[in-house]
Scaffold this active site. Structure first.
Site, short mmCIF file in Angstrom:
data_model
loop_
_atom_site.label_atom_id
_atom_site.label_comp_id
_atom_site.label_asym_id
_atom_site.label_seq_id
_atom_site.Cartn_x
_atom_site.Cartn_y
_atom_site.Cartn_z
CG ASP A 103 25.51 1.20 -78.32
OD1 ASP A 103 24.63 1.96 -78.79
OD2 ASP A 103 26.41 0.73 -79.01
CG ASP A 160 36.23 -4.20 -75.22
OD1 ASP A 160 36.43 -5.24 -75.84
OD2 ASP A 160 35.11 -3.88 -74.77
#
Length: 181
Positions: A103, A160
């Site tokens: 990311d 997650d």
């Protein structure tokens, strides 16, 4: 396949992930033919991806794990913490980092700098998903990329939110209502 009630929609199915792992493993096997790279999984998210990927790599490999963190909930803290280091010496070795998602790129940038300073001969990255829109550093370019995804918060197959949803067999977009409570 049952959609988890907190997931808005499936972005990448289990079948697509398995197929992509075979494809990536073929390229990795070709690139590392005659070598024995150290395949390092970044805990905890990379575990399902690394397990599926390794099943299809045909060259010899060693594996190790590095536990690093830079997230709190859905946001990067901007600081990388090594919570568990590898035990394998990387001096003059080929290193392949396995990531579930890239990311901001901050974690990998810091980890790659650290392993260069330890004398790794080469450092490459394989990631299941890449979110280039989220990138805040410019020195992270994975060699092997499974999928490019939009700038959405995703969970499943290792990914997650506050340590849950990692066990979903697919990658899905988490409903905003879950993390904006």
């Amino acid at each position: 396949m049952t959609l988890h009630p907190d997931v808005e929609k499936v972005l990448i199915s289990q079948e697509e992930i398995e197929s992509k792992c075979k494809e990536l493993a073929k390229k990795i096997s070709e690139d590392y033919a005659g070598k024995i790279p150290i395949v390092i999984g970044l805990l905890k998210g990379a575990v399902p991806f690394m397990a599926e990927l390794m099943k299809h790599i045909t060259c010899s490999i060693q594996i190790d794990f590095l536990d690093v963190s830079s997230y709190d909930g859905v946001k990067s803290t901007g600081k990388v913490h090594i919570r568990r280091d590898i035990v394998t010496d990387v001096l003059n070795r080929d290193v392949l980092f396995v990531e579930d998602i890239i990311d901001t790129g901050l974690t990998l940038s810091e980890v790659m700098k650290e392993f260069k300073s330890r004398g790794a001969r080469s450092i490459e990255v394989v990631t299941l998903v890449d979110k280039p829109e989220g990138r805040t550093v410019s020195d992270v370019t994975p060699k092997y990329i499974g999928y490019y995804i939009p700038n959405k918060f995703v969970v499943g197959f290792g990914l997650d939110y506050n340590e849950i949803y990692r066990n979903l067999p697919y990658i899905g977009i988490l409903k905003r209502s879950v993390y904006e409570k």
